[in-house]
Scaffold this motif. Structure first.
Motif, PDB file in Angstrom:
ATOM      1  N   VAL A 185       0.847  -1.186   0.000  1.00 53.25           N
ATOM      2  CA  VAL A 185       0.000   0.000   0.000  1.00 53.25           C
ATOM      3  C   VAL A 185       0.878   1.231   0.000  1.00 53.25           C
ATOM      4  N   GLN A 186       0.256   2.337  -0.366  1.00 47.07           N
ATOM      5  CA  GLN A 186       0.918   3.626  -0.327  1.00 47.07           C
ATOM      6  C   GLN A 186       0.184   4.478   0.705  1.00 47.07           C
ATOM      7  N   SER A 187       0.836   4.791   1.816  1.00 42.39           N
ATOM      8  CA  SER A 187       0.194   5.606   2.830  1.00 42.39           C
ATOM      9  C   SER A 187       1.195   6.595   3.389  1.00 42.39           C
ATOM     10  N   VAL A 217      -4.309   3.159   0.751  1.00 39.13           N
ATOM     11  CA  VAL A 217      -4.901   2.618  -0.475  1.00 39.13           C
ATOM     12  C   VAL A 217      -4.008   1.491  -0.969  1.00 39.13           C
ATOM     13  N   GLY A 218      -4.613   0.326  -1.203  1.00 38.61           N
ATOM     14  CA  GLY A 218      -3.915  -0.806  -1.788  1.00 38.61           C
ATOM     15  C   GLY A 218      -4.618  -1.234  -3.054  1.00 38.61           C
ATOM     16  N   ASP A 227      -1.158  -1.590  13.123  1.00 38.66           N
ATOM     17  CA  ASP A 227      -0.480  -2.299  12.033  1.00 38.66           C
ATOM     18  C   ASP A 227      -1.463  -3.322  11.474  1.00 38.66           C
ATOM     19  N   VAL A 228      -1.938  -3.080  10.262  1.00 36.52           N
ATOM     20  CA  VAL A 228      -3.033  -3.846   9.681  1.00 36.52           C
ATOM     21  C   VAL A 228      -2.511  -4.673   8.508  1.00 36.52           C
ATOM     22  N   SER A 229      -2.919  -5.933   8.460  1.00 39.40           N
ATOM     23  CA  SER A 229      -2.644  -6.759   7.287  1.00 39.40           C
ATOM     24  C   SER A 229      -3.959  -7.359   6.808  1.00 39.40           C
ATOM     25  N   TRP A 230      -4.054  -7.613   5.510  1.00 41.11           N
ATOM     26  CA  TRP A 230      -5.293  -8.139   4.950  1.00 41.11           C
ATOM     27  C   TRP A 230      -4.999  -8.899   3.666  1.00 41.11           C
ATOM     28  N   LEU A 231      -6.023  -9.582   3.193  1.00 42.80           N
ATOM     29  CA  LEU A 231      -5.988 -10.258   1.897  1.00 42.80           C
ATOM     30  C   LEU A 231      -7.276  -9.899   1.184  1.00 42.80           C
ATOM     31  N   VAL A 232      -7.162  -9.327  -0.004  1.00 44.75           N
ATOM     32  CA  VAL A 232      -8.346  -8.974  -0.795  1.00 44.75           C
ATOM     33  C   VAL A 232      -8.330  -9.838  -2.054  1.00 44.75           C
ATOM     34  N   CYS A 240      -5.754 -13.279  -5.445  1.00 43.13           N
ATOM     35  CA  CYS A 240      -5.686 -12.660  -4.129  1.00 43.13           C
ATOM     36  C   CYS A 240      -4.454 -11.770  -4.026  1.00 43.13           C
ATOM     37  N   ILE A 241      -4.624 -10.630  -3.349  1.00 43.88           N
ATOM     38  CA  ILE A 241      -3.537  -9.669  -3.196  1.00 43.88           C
ATOM     39  C   ILE A 241      -3.402  -9.342  -1.711  1.00 43.88           C
ATOM     40  N   PRO A 242      -2.245  -9.645  -1.099  1.00 47.85           N
ATOM     41  CA  PRO A 242      -2.059  -9.268   0.308  1.00 47.85           C
ATOM     42  C   PRO A 242      -1.733  -7.787   0.429  1.00 47.85           C
ATOM     43  N   GLY A 243      -2.015  -7.218   1.582  1.00 51.84           N
ATOM     44  CA  GLY A 243      -1.708  -5.814   1.819  1.00 51.84           C
ATOM     45  C   GLY A 243      -1.345  -5.571   3.267  1.00 51.84           C
ATOM     46  N   TRP A 244      -0.532  -4.548   3.497  1.00 56.27           N
ATOM     47  CA  TRP A 244      -0.115  -4.153   4.838  1.00 56.27           C
ATOM     48  C   TRP A 244      -0.131  -2.629   4.919  1.00 56.27           C
ATOM     49  N   ALA A 245      -0.445  -2.094   6.068  1.00 56.93           N
ATOM     50  CA  ALA A 245      -0.381  -0.650   6.274  1.00 56.93           C
ATOM     51  C   ALA A 245      -0.262  -0.356   7.757  1.00 56.93           C
ATOM     52  N   THR A 246       0.390   0.740   8.081  1.00 54.42           N
ATOM     53  CA  THR A 246       0.440   1.253   9.449  1.00 54.42           C
ATOM     54  C   THR A 246      -0.394   2.518   9.492  1.00 54.42           C
ATOM     55  N   LEU A 247      -1.500   2.478  10.220  1.00 56.71           N
ATOM     56  CA  LEU A 247      -2.444   3.577  10.310  1.00 56.71           C
ATOM     57  C   LEU A 247      -2.331   4.236  11.683  1.00 56.71           C
ATOM     58  N   THR A 248      -2.431   5.556  11.713  1.00 53.29           N
ATOM     59  CA  THR A 248      -2.241   6.306  12.954  1.00 53.29           C
ATOM     60  C   THR A 248      -3.393   7.283  13.155  1.00 53.29           C
ATOM     61  N   LEU A 249      -3.831   7.394  14.414  1.00 51.98           N
ATOM     62  CA  LEU A 249      -4.954   8.270  14.763  1.00 51.98           C
ATOM     63  C   LEU A 249      -4.595   9.008  16.043  1.00 51.98           C
TER      64      LEU A 249
END
Length: 723
Positions: free
Chosen positions: A46-48, A56-57, A172-177, A182-191
């Motif tokens: 992803v690009q974040s 966004v992935g 720290d989020v990981s997923w599979l869409v 199938c495409i795996p994705g990772w992102a670090t989200l901050t709030l």
């Protein structure tokens, strides 16, 4: 006199070997948990932006949202990760069904907050070819409850992001869409949320409210289940008659794509589902979700007491099967002794037996070390599996930091064998107080080291036994691992305890000095293999860093052995330590290096393993040859050189209607592990030849070109008959 000097040299050598082993074993196990965590932080797809709550992935958008606009001490708030897949794409529930992977969220904060488990909305069944997955085809919010303590105190986490009176939460989020692929994705989200005396609802509050309406009821039901030869019957009381559907927490229980039969008498609802081919053994407790698409209940189920006779009838067969697998594990353990990286270590220990009259404690210490290490492996595997992770035999070799540690360990052993440093130096005597002379501790340490270096291998006979061990109840795992340990320890233990066996050894003499130095070269060969494994994990550039560090390490260790002045010794010691720490740091840095999938690309045309692709090819009545391999698997590499490199096999694989599929398990890959578990295998190699949907054939672990060609020709003939 020469013989006595040689024997004394070997005693000093064992002291040094022991010291090396004790230090590296501590480092090895201490770094495993850390490397397990670091290795999962691969480059995100992803690009974040930094400190962003949005990413966004490919085919998906992911956001970190808050229901309240601020933090109040002593309260409870709710945060959520919102997944927005593109149309016709989907993400997964906690049990993904036939394939896929559930999202994961790892939380951090600059304050001491308590994050609870994910609240999962009701899933739906998603057909994919002839399979069914469980998940979400549209926008879905995974909500987590967060407890705020009365005494809000900052922590050491995220200190760089700390702002006065502001709570910073990082996910720290990981997923599979997935769609067809199938495409795996990772992102670090901050709030960031301010600390206040009163909290109001945020702009996302309606989304949280609507999501709660898709949660299962807070009322947890209790139920019963019964396992038959062909089905599992789930029984729940006090639910209204409806078209309920079972969603089990475990993925190996039922045939997810099969129709579920619902039978209700008004007070009791029974759901009959065909059992999975991959469900082995018995279960005393199960958890599942029942849902009619609009509401649902979590059910805590226990095995029905109405079927004790079935369990009793199956017990003798289970005990017989366990005995057979234990025997296979024992024989496999015997074979492990002749593996290339194990044999030199055992040879050194065998030569050291020439001059000792030992107590029974000394004689059994090596056996104790082997049993300890195998049981430690079993315990780690059971604990990791109970925590939801999937591991297989040789799992630690999938960690680059472990490969680096072993490379330096064997380099150091080789230097000592070559007398590159004095065996009575301070550095060589590290750990002398713990393991002294021909002590029981020395033999114990040798046993543990031998197990560690043998673990990447899967010997004949032990593959099926380990496969059962890693997918069965913990007691089965322990029994089979101990059978493997006894087989592995038996040859050298006989040399310890039997005078007749000890007489088989040649008499001590000057030849031992020469033999000692010769043994250094198998150690260097093992180092070369480990560097090659590291290249497969981190790439050729970082392999060059490791090789350079090893060469410099050898140089500074040699200079240290020649040093007289304290300042020179200190400089060489620090330089050698830095040479060791550099590749360790490199191996734990997720942003350095990339996997190079060169493999067999220069010799064989293949496609990478994918379960969906394999299913499609089978349905199209293709002949598929599946090769599950890994760079750290010695047997795999031998087979690739002996069988798959032959011109006849290459020609057979290049035929029309034949597909060669390669699964590379050098690094962790849950899809490959699930495939291995389907065939009750705990590790590689595994070779399967499919004749379309007609049949499949598992090839032996030691391959010959004729065995591969024969299996391909047989599969082509069967496919031709079908057509």
């Amino acid at each position: 006199m020469k013989a006595k000097k040689s024997t004394f040299a070997f005693t000093g050598l064992i002291d040094t070997m022991r010291s090396i082993i004790s230090v590296f074993l501590i480092l090895l196990f201490a770094t495993h948990a850390f490397s397990q965590q670091v290795s999962s932080q691969n480059t995100a797809s992803v690009q974040s932006e930094l400190a962003s709550n949005f990413a966004v992935g490919p085919h998906i958008e992911v956001s970190l949202l808050n229901e309240q606009d601020s933090i109040v001490a002593g309260s409870t708030i709710h945060l959520g990760v919102l997944f927005r897949p593109d149309p016709q794409w989907h993400t997964y529930w906690l049990n993904p069904g036939d394939s896929g992977e559930a999202p994961t969220i790892k939380w951090q904060s600059n304050y001491d907050l308590s994050f609870k488990d994910i609240n999962w909305p009701l899933p739906v069944g998603i057909p994919v070819a002839h399979l069914v997955n469980y998940g979400y085809e549209a926008e879905n919010l995974l909500i987590v409850e967060v407890s705020i303590p009365e005494d809000l105190s900052p922590t050491q986490s995220l200190q760089s992001a700390s702002i006065e009176n502001t709570v910073v939460v990082q996910a720290d989020v990981s997923w599979l869409v997935c769609k067809e692929d199938c495409i795996p994705g990772w992102a670090t989200l901050t709030l960031s949320l301010p600390i206040s005396n009163e909290a109001n609802l945020s702009e996302h509050a309606d989304l949280f409210k609507n999501t709660r309406q898709m949660w299962p009821s807070n009322e947890q039901k209790t139920g019963l289940f019964e396992v038959t030869d062909s089905a599992i019957v789930f029984e729940v009381n006090d639910v209204q008659p409806d078209e309920w559907k079972v969603f089990p927490f475990r993925s190996d229980l039922i045939n997810h794509a099969a129709a579920q039969s619902v039978i209700s008498d008004g007070t009791t609802t029974r759901i009959v589902v065909p059992r999975s081919d991959y469900f082995y053994g018995e279960a005393s407790e199960l958890k599942w979700l029942i849902s009619n698409g609009e509401q649902g209940y979590y059910v805590q189920g226990t095995a029905s007491a109405s079927a004790p006779s079935n369990a009793a009838n199956s017990e003798p067969a289970s005990l017989a099967s366990l005995a057979i697998f234990a025997l296979m594990a024992f024989v496999g353990g015997l074979i492990l002794n002749v593996m290339p990286c194990v044999l030199p270590i055992l040879s050194i220990k065998a030569m050291a037996l020439q001059n000792s009259q030992q107590s029974i404690t000394h004689k059994l210490a090596y056996l104790g070390g082997v049993l300890f290490c195998f049981n430690l492996f079993a315990l780690i595997i059971v604990l990791l599996q109970q925590s939801g992770q999937q591991v297989g035999w040789g799992f630690h070799m999938q960690e680059p930091v472990v490969v680096v540690l072993l490379a330096f360990l064997f380099t150091w052993i080789a230097l000592v064998l070559l007398d590159a440093m004095a065996v009575n130096s301070n550095l060589a005597n590290i750990g002398q107080g713990l393991v002294n002379g021909e002590s029981a501790g020395a033999h114990f340490a040798t046993g543990t080291l031998a197990v560690i270096v043998a673990s990447p291998c899967t010997a004949p006979f032990m593959a099926a036994a380990l496969g059962v061990a890693l997918v069965s109840e913990p007691y089965v795992t322990v029994v089979l691992f101990n059978a493997l340990a006894v087989g592995f320890a038996l040859p050298l233990t006989l040399l310890f305890v039997s005078k007749r066996a000890k007489n088989w050894l040649p008499k001590p003499g000057a030849w031992m000095e020469t033999f000692k130095r010769v043994l250094a070269f198998p150690m260097f060969a093992t180092v070369a293999w480990l560097c090659w494994v590291f290249a497969g994990q981190k790439g050729a550039q970082l392999q060059f860093v490791l090789l350079s560090a090893l060469i410099l390490f050898c140089m500074f260790i040699y200079l240290l052995g020649q040093s007289k002045a304290p300042i020179t010794k200190a400089f060489n010691s620090i330089a050698a330590l830095l040479c060791f720490l550099l590749p360790v740091w490199v191996s734990t840095s997720s942003h350095l290096g990339s996997i190079e999938q060169d493999g067999q690309s220069d010799t064989l045309s293949y496609i990478e393993f994918n379960k969906d692709t394999l299913t499609r090819l089978i349905n199209e009545e293709e002949v598929v040859v599946v090769n599950m391999t890994a760079d750290w698997c010695i047997t795999c590499k031998v087979n690739e050189q002996v069988a798959f490199s032959s011109d006849e096999v290459k020609t057979a694989l290049a035929q029309e209607g034949v597909t060669y599929m390669l699964g590379d398990w050098t690094n962790k890959n849950n899809e490959i592990l699930q495939y291995l578990n389907e065939y009750q295998r705990a590790g590689v190699p595994l070779y399967v030849v499919y004749a379309g949907s007609k049949s499949k054939q598992i090839l032996p672990q030691i391959l010959s070109p004729s065995a591969v060609i024969s299996a391909i020709n047989q599969a082509k003939e069967e496919v031709s008959n079908v057509n």
